[in-house]
Design a protein around this motif. Structure first.
Motif, PDB file in Angstrom:
ATOM      1  N   TYR A  93      58.613  46.573  35.023  1.00 29.51           N
ATOM      2  CA  TYR A  93      59.629  45.665  34.511  1.00 29.51           C
ATOM      3  C   TYR A  93      59.842  45.835  33.003  1.00 29.51           C
ATOM      4  CZ  TYR A  93      59.024  43.519  39.065  1.00 29.51           C
ATOM      5  OH  TYR A  93      58.952  43.299  40.416  1.00 29.51           O
ATOM      6  N   PHE A  94      59.139  46.772  32.381  1.00 35.39           N
ATOM      7  CA  PHE A  94      59.355  47.061  30.974  1.00 35.39           C
ATOM      8  C   PHE A  94      60.446  48.125  30.895  1.00 35.39           C
ATOM      9  CE2 PHE A  94      54.953  45.805  29.107  1.00 35.39           C
ATOM     10  CZ  PHE A  94      55.077  44.568  29.701  1.00 35.39           C
ATOM     11  N   PRO A  95      61.602  47.810  30.340  1.00 31.18           N
ATOM     12  CA  PRO A  95      62.740  48.727  30.444  1.00 31.18           C
ATOM     13  C   PRO A  95      62.693  49.920  29.492  1.00 31.18           C
ATOM     14  CG  PRO A  95      63.372  46.770  29.232  1.00 31.18           C
ATOM     15  CD  PRO A  95      61.965  46.529  29.709  1.00 31.18           C
ATOM     16  N   HIS A  96      61.943  49.833  28.381  1.00 31.14           N
ATOM     17  CA  HIS A  96      62.051  50.859  27.352  1.00 31.14           C
ATOM     18  C   HIS A  96      60.773  51.699  27.231  1.00 31.14           C
ATOM     19  CE1 HIS A  96      64.894  47.636  25.697  1.00 31.14           C
ATOM     20  NE2 HIS A  96      65.635  48.598  26.214  1.00 31.14           N
ATOM     21  N   THR A  97      60.965  53.009  27.233  1.00 27.64           N
ATOM     22  CA  THR A  97      59.852  53.927  26.982  1.00 27.64           C
ATOM     23  C   THR A  97      59.678  54.090  25.484  1.00 27.64           C
ATOM     24  OG1 THR A  97      61.269  55.885  26.940  1.00 27.64           O
ATOM     25  CG2 THR A  97      60.444  55.156  29.104  1.00 27.64           C
ATOM     26  N   ASP A  98      58.594  54.760  25.088  1.00 26.11           N
ATOM     27  CA  ASP A  98      58.388  55.033  23.655  1.00 26.11           C
ATOM     28  C   ASP A  98      59.533  55.864  23.101  1.00 26.11           C
ATOM     29  OD1 ASP A  98      56.047  53.605  23.691  1.00 26.11           O
ATOM     30  OD2 ASP A  98      54.758  55.369  23.995  1.00 26.11           O
ATOM     31  N   ASP A  99      60.027  56.813  23.897  1.00 24.55           N
ATOM     32  CA  ASP A  99      61.154  57.633  23.441  1.00 24.55           C
ATOM     33  C   ASP A  99      62.410  56.787  23.248  1.00 24.55           C
ATOM     34  OD1 ASP A  99      59.600  59.886  23.456  1.00 24.55           O
ATOM     35  OD2 ASP A  99      60.261  60.567  25.440  1.00 24.55           O
ATOM     36  N   ASP A 100      62.618  55.812  24.159  1.00 23.77           N
ATOM     37  CA  ASP A 100      63.776  54.915  24.004  1.00 23.77           C
ATOM     38  C   ASP A 100      63.682  54.128  22.704  1.00 23.77           C
ATOM     39  OD1 ASP A 100      64.822  55.646  26.476  1.00 23.77           O
ATOM     40  OD2 ASP A 100      63.760  54.059  27.545  1.00 23.77           O
ATOM     41  N   LEU A 101      62.495  53.602  22.434  1.00 26.57           N
ATOM     42  CA  LEU A 101      62.302  52.825  21.204  1.00 26.57           C
ATOM     43  C   LEU A 101      62.541  53.674  19.967  1.00 26.57           C
ATOM     44  CD1 LEU A 101      59.101  50.782  22.157  1.00 26.57           C
ATOM     45  CD2 LEU A 101      61.426  49.922  21.981  1.00 26.57           C
ATOM     46  N   GLN A 102      62.028  54.903  19.975  1.00 24.73           N
ATOM     47  CA  GLN A 102      62.190  55.765  18.807  1.00 24.73           C
ATOM     48  C   GLN A 102      63.659  56.136  18.599  1.00 24.73           C
ATOM     49  OE1 GLN A 102      59.562  56.452  16.689  1.00 24.73           O
ATOM     50  NE2 GLN A 102      61.332  56.974  15.404  1.00 24.73           N
ATOM     51  N   THR A 103      64.386  56.340  19.680  1.00 19.74           N
ATOM     52  CA  THR A 103      65.810  56.650  19.573  1.00 19.74           C
ATOM     53  C   THR A 103      66.574  55.504  18.921  1.00 19.74           C
ATOM     54  OG1 THR A 103      65.733  58.055  21.547  1.00 19.74           O
ATOM     55  CG2 THR A 103      67.897  57.210  20.892  1.00 19.74           C
ATOM     56  N   MET A 104      66.242  54.282  19.321  1.00 17.32           N
ATOM     57  CA  MET A 104      66.913  53.117  18.730  1.00 17.32           C
ATOM     58  C   MET A 104      66.543  52.949  17.265  1.00 17.32           C
ATOM     59  SD  MET A 104      66.965  50.255  21.797  1.00 17.32           S
ATOM     60  CE  MET A 104      65.287  50.491  22.382  1.00 17.32           C
ATOM     61  N   LEU A 105      65.264  53.177  16.939  1.00 19.88           N
ATOM     62  CA  LEU A 105      64.844  53.072  15.538  1.00 19.88           C
ATOM     63  C   LEU A 105      65.548  54.115  14.679  1.00 19.88           C
ATOM     64  CD1 LEU A 105      61.001  52.500  16.041  1.00 19.88           C
ATOM     65  CD2 LEU A 105      62.660  50.819  15.220  1.00 19.88           C
ATOM     66  N   ASP A 106      65.667  55.339  15.213  1.00 17.77           N
ATOM     67  CA  ASP A 106      66.367  56.389  14.468  1.00 17.77           C
ATOM     68  C   ASP A 106      67.819  56.002  14.230  1.00 17.77           C
ATOM     69  OD1 ASP A 106      64.045  57.855  14.490  1.00 17.77           O
ATOM     70  OD2 ASP A 106      64.638  59.132  16.180  1.00 17.77           O
ATOM     71  N   ARG A 107      68.422  55.348  15.229  1.00 16.47           N
ATOM     72  CA  ARG A 107      69.839  54.982  15.124  1.00 16.47           C
ATOM     73  C   ARG A 107      70.087  53.968  14.016  1.00 16.47           C
ATOM     74  NH1 ARG A 107      74.413  55.824  18.327  1.00 16.47           N
ATOM     75  NH2 ARG A 107      76.168  54.922  17.159  1.00 16.47           N
ATOM     76  N   VAL A 108      69.132  53.030  13.836  1.00 17.54           N
ATOM     77  CA  VAL A 108      69.323  52.008  12.792  1.00 17.54           C
ATOM     78  C   VAL A 108      68.717  52.431  11.457  1.00 17.54           C
ATOM     79  CG1 VAL A 108      69.436  50.145  14.468  1.00 17.54           C
ATOM     80  CG2 VAL A 108      67.228  50.746  13.483  1.00 17.54           C
ATOM     81  N   ASP A 116      58.760  48.683  10.064  1.00 20.98           N
ATOM     82  CA  ASP A 116      59.861  48.826   9.109  1.00 20.98           C
ATOM     83  C   ASP A 116      61.039  47.930   9.492  1.00 20.98           C
ATOM     84  OD1 ASP A 116      58.375  50.731   7.790  1.00 20.98           O
ATOM     85  OD2 ASP A 116      59.320  52.427   8.829  1.00 20.98           O
ATOM     86  N   LEU A 117      61.253  47.790  10.790  1.00 22.13           N
ATOM     87  CA  LEU A 117      62.369  46.970  11.269  1.00 22.13           C
ATOM     88  C   LEU A 117      62.203  45.509  10.845  1.00 22.13           C
ATOM     89  CD1 LEU A 117      64.961  46.973  13.029  1.00 22.13           C
ATOM     90  CD2 LEU A 117      63.501  46.417  14.981  1.00 22.13           C
ATOM     91  N   TYR A 118      60.942  45.026  10.809  1.00 24.64           N
ATOM     92  CA  TYR A 118      60.671  43.637  10.444  1.00 24.64           C
ATOM     93  C   TYR A 118      60.125  43.506   9.024  1.00 24.64           C
ATOM     94  CZ  TYR A 118      61.259  42.731  15.414  1.00 24.64           C
ATOM     95  OH  TYR A 118      61.774  42.635  16.678  1.00 24.64           O
ATOM     96  N   ALA A 119      60.424  44.467   8.196  1.00 28.00           N
ATOM     97  CA  ALA A 119      59.889  44.469   6.826  1.00 28.00           C
ATOM     98  C   ALA A 119      60.350  43.263   6.015  1.00 28.00           C
ATOM     99  CB  ALA A 119      60.291  45.769   6.125  1.00 28.00           C
TER     100      ALA A 119
END
Length: 446
Positions: free
Chosen positions: A4-19, A26-29
């Motif tokens: 039920y966890f929708p995001h893989t580590d690769d998914d998370l890294q892709t989103m972080l790279d996008r922002v 860093d996102l919550y800095a």
């Protein structure tokens, strides 16, 4: 493992790279360090589905729930629901049907909404129905806003003191932030004071009048002439009713209502600790464009086949915000589906039979209670399946005694008034057992 966890580590890294950041830290800095949680969450170790089920079974055994035989109402009622509802409601064309914006792939949802509207319009006697609302209280509040919106200069809506207090509080909350004044109509002996209503109407500035039948006390009020008095002053007449009761009582249309509202929970929806219910709203044809929510219509597609479409949808997603009439969401239509199946399965005869059983059982219980010392009927008025009695003794102690005996014995209205409701679910034996419990309590206290 974590399906039920929708995001893989690769998914998370892709989103972080996008922002444009490298890590979640860093996102919550910008979040101050003083309020950031740096310890581990106080959570147990992960468990399998089987282990979780066993855990909750153990908790249930350790803290057993005591099922109560329900003699309480006040807006939520223990009505019979045919078992077939649970099977039909799970059919894929209904449960997983797409949101109605794209008619070509949401015919299931549009179909049952159309049927719901047709049945509710017939039940209330009104011209049109919308596609359901949150509950009876918010439906009534929306009706008040409709009356205000339809008026030219009037800014006051009169609400009978015999309307459910919970509904009145919701109405007052809505009105406060829309510049609408809410004024009560006095009650006399459990009934709406027609004289008080007419006197206030004569003063002018009234956009609408709201009454309830049966009212909060279970009394069947006679609203003969109310609509004429309201319409003479160019105001709208709003009638709030318990949906199931309309199987045998006068419909809002017969009372001359412009808008009919109420809760449809009595149409077989389980009590579920107080919700969810479903609000219904029906009105005359001339008010159709003032009505909030959606209206589904029947048409023909390019091949000449029957098709359902959203005919009206005056929501802020589709028109300018200042012209929108509501933001009622899609999910509430699931409860409209429940009601639609219930009405289809029960039919006219089933609805009427359930209502007649409820009426007869309530009057039997009332007669049995009045034969006991210390009990009197609060209002000597006609009632349907809910009524108020006064009790000379300790009402809290009596209700606690009934709870321990397995009964939810009504709703306490004031220190000496108990309101009881009886539906077709209650048997003669259950009623007799409740009366015996109350009788023995009185004898023990004597």
């Amino acid at each position: 493992m974590y399906k039920y966890f929708p995001h893989t580590d690769d998914d998370l890294q892709t989103m972080l790279d996008r922002v444009g950041v490298k890590t979640l830290d860093d996102l919550y800095a910008d979040v101050p360090e003083a309020i950031r949680l740096r310890r581990e969450y106080n959570l147990p170790e992960a468990m399998s589905e089987v282990e979780v089920r066993r855990l909750f079974a153990d908790i249930s055994d350790f803290m057993p729930n005591q099922p109560l035989t329900v003699f309480a109402g006040a807006g939520i009622y223990d009505h019979y629901a045919p078992s077939i509802i649970q099977s039909i409601i799970r059919r894929s064309e209904f449960l997983t049907s797409y949101t109605p914006y794209q008619a070509e792939i949401s015919q299931g949802t549009l179909h049952y909404i159309f049927e719901y509207q047709s049945m509710m319009a017939e039940l209330t006697g009104m011209d049109v129905s919308n596609a359901s609302m949150y509950d009876g209280a918010t439906a009534t509040a929306e009706a008040v806003m409709m009356a205000y919106g339809a008026a030219k200069k009037a800014d006051t809506v009169l609400v009978s003191a015999t309307v459910d207090p919970k509904v009145r509080r919701v109405v007052e909350t809505y009105a406060r932030y829309h510049g609408i004044r809410i004024e009560p109509i006095a009650e006399h002996d459990g009934l709406t004071s027609r004289a008080a209503m007419e006197a206030r109407l004569q003063q002018g500035g009234v956009a609408g009048v709201v009454v309830q039948s049966p009212n909060y006390y279970g009394i069947i009020e006679d609203y003969t002439g109310f609509a004429d008095a309201v319409h003479e002053q160019k105001a709208l007449f709003v009638v709030n009713s318990i949906a199931a009761d309309l199987a045998v009582l006068k419909t809002p249309a017969e009372w001359g209502a412009d808008i009919a509202v109420g809760d449809g929970q009595s149409l077989g929806i389980p009590m579920s600790f107080g919700g969810p219910g479903v609000g219904y709203m029906c009105c005359t044809e001339k008010l159709i464009r003032k009505m909030p929510g959606r209206i589904v219509g029947l048409t023909r597609d390019s091949r000449g086949q029957r098709a359902f479409v959203l005919t009206l949808q005056a929501r802020e997603q589709h028109i300018r915000r200042q012209k929108a009439t509501s933001n009622i969401c899609s999910n509430q239509s699931l409860m409209a589906l429940y009601v639609t199946i219930y009405l289809s399965v029960m039919g006219r005869q089933g609805l009427r039979h359930a209502a007649e059983l409820s009426y007869a059982s309530a009057h039997y219980l009332c007669d049995q209670l009045l034969a006991l010392p210390g009990f009197r009927l609060k209002y000597d008025q006609p009632f349907f399946n809910e009524f108020c009695v006064t009790y000379d003794g300790d009402l809290d102690a009596l209700m606690q005694e009934c709870t321990e005996a397995g009964f939810m014995a009504g709703v306490k209205v004031d220190p000496h008034t108990l309101m009881l409701a009886v539906t077709e679910q209650r048997t003669r034996d259950e009623i007799d057992d409740l009366v015996l419990t109350i009788k023995q309590f009185g004898e023990d206290m004597a």
